[in-house]
Design a protein around this motif. Structure first.
Motif, mmCIF file in Angstrom:
data_model
loop_
_atom_site.group_PDB
_atom_site.id
_atom_site.type_symbol
_atom_site.label_atom_id
_atom_site.label_comp_id
_atom_site.label_asym_id
_atom_site.label_seq_id
_atom_site.Cartn_x
_atom_site.Cartn_y
_atom_site.Cartn_z
ATOM 1 N N ASP A 159 -7.889 88.042 46.952
ATOM 2 C CA ASP A 159 -8.890 87.309 47.085
ATOM 3 C C ASP A 159 -9.404 86.528 48.315
ATOM 4 O O ASP A 159 -8.984 85.536 48.581
ATOM 5 N N GLU A 161 -12.294 85.481 49.230
ATOM 6 C CA GLU A 161 -12.870 83.984 49.163
ATOM 7 C C GLU A 161 -12.009 82.785 48.906
ATOM 8 O O GLU A 161 -12.232 81.885 49.562
ATOM 9 N N ALA A 162 -11.087 82.935 47.838
ATOM 10 C CA ALA A 162 -10.238 82.024 47.414
ATOM 11 C C ALA A 162 -9.502 81.577 48.763
ATOM 12 O O ALA A 162 -9.183 80.469 48.949
ATOM 13 N N ARG A 164 -10.231 82.122 51.813
ATOM 14 C CA ARG A 164 -11.086 81.287 52.743
ATOM 15 C C ARG A 164 -11.052 79.642 52.154
ATOM 16 O O ARG A 164 -11.081 78.903 53.424
ATOM 17 N N VAL A 165 -11.430 79.414 51.029
ATOM 18 C CA VAL A 165 -11.685 78.028 50.661
ATOM 19 C C VAL A 165 -10.161 77.523 50.775
ATOM 20 O O VAL A 165 -10.301 76.095 50.837
ATOM 21 N N SER A 166 -9.017 78.172 50.776
ATOM 22 C CA SER A 166 -7.873 77.463 51.023
ATOM 23 C C SER A 166 -7.555 76.974 52.176
ATOM 24 O O SER A 166 -6.732 76.324 52.721
ATOM 25 N N LEU A 168 -7.670 79.339 55.128
ATOM 26 C CA LEU A 168 -7.244 80.344 55.773
ATOM 27 C C LEU A 168 -8.456 80.936 56.947
ATOM 28 O O LEU A 168 -9.613 80.909 56.506
#
Lengths: 272, 253
Positions: A159, A161-162, A164-166, A168
């Motif tokens: 995932d 996108e998730a 990226r939001v976390s 990383l």
């Protein structure tokens, strides 16, 4: 029975082959799950151009193959991100133009001789002691990097996108990964040959995926298939006097077919 | 936990966004407060997903700024405060070999930092998150083998694993059957009321907005309305947006 190990080229071939067998599924599982399988084919052709450069200038072809593969992998990733060109179009441009380079350079170097054949399909006869040392060092670096960043790579593959939001830095990891893949592919040229590399990266992983287990179990399973196929393939190629690369891939294919139909039968879906 | 809904945690200021020369968002300004349960609605192509992506730093707006917890996006580093549940259907491969537990572990990585292993206390938090969404007994199943509603609860558990202050969800109930949707919304209510987690959801069902959310933001390139759902439902906003027969559309299914 163990006379086979008196031949130093066989021992070197086994050492190099087993090193590759160990790193191939680590790289292959991310290539398969991210739908990047075609990159393996492209980079292997680029590696051939690198080999040709090495032959022309009298440099160890392993070094030039790694160099060409890594530089192209970075260029491919940049092109893909620029979005000015379709990802797979970028790949096919690199694939065919590096093959063109390779063929012209090899012609300039030696003429098309038997040496080329061993790079196309792999031959453990071409593995020299220095190659094994280089492979040990580079494989160790690859394994360490992949183990350190294993969880980040799994997250990004599952995932993006998730991930990226976390927080990383997905771009950095994508670049790191494609460079690792490029080095792995360049290293496999002597053992398995450019035309068969993607099979070695993909088949054990695809076979392991049939078991539908956790990520870790899938990876371990792919490792087992990869290591045993390479061991068995190299030993058998010695006795049968056939191409080691071809035999390794055929064994992997046989395992895949067997597992595929076994799982199909188990789930009650016999037939196509 | 009672929250006053007066502390700004997300400030959206004059956000515009365009793809080439096509404007998607125009001059959007509003704040999201701690404890809000915000439903973002709008017709297809109204830019609501783009707005969510702008808030998360996934796309850069043409103009304007977003502040998360007082920090402008480019300076914000505390991403573990943010949980994110992307639109499931477009973002995940049912053949991907990960178990429910492995998916929820991903949500903890941001908290642990690069290259560090999860500790026993992380594993206990992961257990708790799985328990809170009622999926602990499924932890060894592959995510692709679950129903849509179960998968969505796993993704909530993943978002919870980082112990976030706010969770963003993009149309979370697409592909989830009606009964599972009810369970899902009562889970969200629990997270909002009991755990005090701020929720920002893109929704397509206006009834859900009216019944569940404490705030609504209605977007159609510009911000049409931001405030309480009751006022919104009473007003003419819906008719203006969707046409006169909106009530029939909503209750006809």
């Amino acid at each position: 029975m163990f006379q086979i190990f008196h031949y130093s080229f066989i021992v070197r071939g086994l050492e190099a082959g087993l090193l590759l067998a160990a790193i191939a599924p680590l790289v292959g599982i991310f290539l398969v799950l991210r739908r990047y399988s075609l990159i393996a084919d492209t980079l292997s052709h680029v590696s051939l151009a690198g080999v040709a450069l090495g032959l022309l200038f009298g440099i160890n072809p392993l070094f030039t193959a790694v160099g060409a593969s890594v530089l192209s992998s970075v260029a491919i990733e940049k092109l893909r991100l620029s979005k000015k060109i379709y990802g797979e179009t970028a790949l096919s441009i690199f694939l065919s133009s590096s093959l063109a380079f390779a063929i012209v350079l090899i012609g300039l170097a030696h003429g098309l001789n038997a040496n080329l054949f061993s790079y196309l399909f792999g031959s453990i006869l071409t593995v020299r002691p220095i190659d094994v040392y280089v492979m040990v060092v580079l494989s160790a670096i690859i394994v360490i990097l992949l183990l350190i960043f294993y969880k980040e790579l799994v997250f990004i593959s599952f995932d993006e996108e998730a991930a990226r939001v976390s927080g990383l830095h997905v771009g950095v990891f994508n670049l790191l990964f494609i460079i690792i893949a490029a080095v792995t592919i360049a290293l496999s040229i002597q053992i398995i040959g450019i035309l068969l590399i993607s099979a070695m990266l993909v088949l054990p992983v695809v076979t392991a995926l049939q078991f539908r287990k956790s990520f870790k179990t899938t990876l371990l399973c792919a490792e087992a298939i990869s290591l045993s196929s390479v061991l068995f393939g190299i030993v058998a190629s010695f006795y049968l006097n056939v191409s080691s690369g071809g035999l390794i891939v055929l064994i992997m294919l046989a395992v895949f077919i067997a597992v595929y139909f076994l799982k199909k039968q188990k789930s009650g879906l016999i037939g196509w | 936990m009672s929250v006053k809904h007066d502390k700004n945690i997300i400030e959206i200021e004059d956000i515009s966004f365009a793809y080439g020369s096509t404007a998607v968002l125009k001059n959007i300004t509003f704040n999201i407060h701690e404890g809000d349960y915000l439903g973002i609605i709008g017709p297809n192509g109204s830019g609501k997903t783009t707005l969510l992506r702008v808030m998360l730093g996934l796309v850069r707006p043409s103009t304007g700024t977003v502040r998360l917890f007082g920090q402008p996006l480019n300076k914000f580093r505390d991403w573990s405060k943010i949980g994110y549940v992307p639109q499931k259907a477009t973002n995940f491969d049912p053949l991907f070999p990960v178990t429910v537990r492995e998916v929820v572990e991903m949500g903890r990585y941001g908290k642990r930092g690069l290259a560090r292993r999860l500790t026993l206390s992380d594993q206990l938090i992961i257990n708790q998150c799985l328990h809170n969404v009622g999926m602990l007994e499924y932890e060894k199943k592959l995510i692709g083998d679950l129903s849509g509603g179960q998968q969505q609860r796993v993704f909530i558990a993943r978002a919870l694993a980082g112990e976030p202050k706010v969770i963003f969800l993009d149309e979370p109930t697409v592909g989830v059957d009606v009964q599972a949707q009810e369970q899902f919304y009562s889970l969200l209510k629990k997270l909002n009321l009991e755990f005090g987690i701020t929720l920002v959801l893109i929704l397509h069902d206006i009834d859900v907005v009216a019944n569940e959310a404490t705030e609504v933001a209605c977007i159609n390139q510009t911000l049409i309305y931001h405030g309480e759902p009751k006022e919104f439902v009473k007003g003419d906003y819906l008719q203006n947006l969707y046409g006169k027969n909106i009530r029939h559309i909503l209750h006809g299914h």
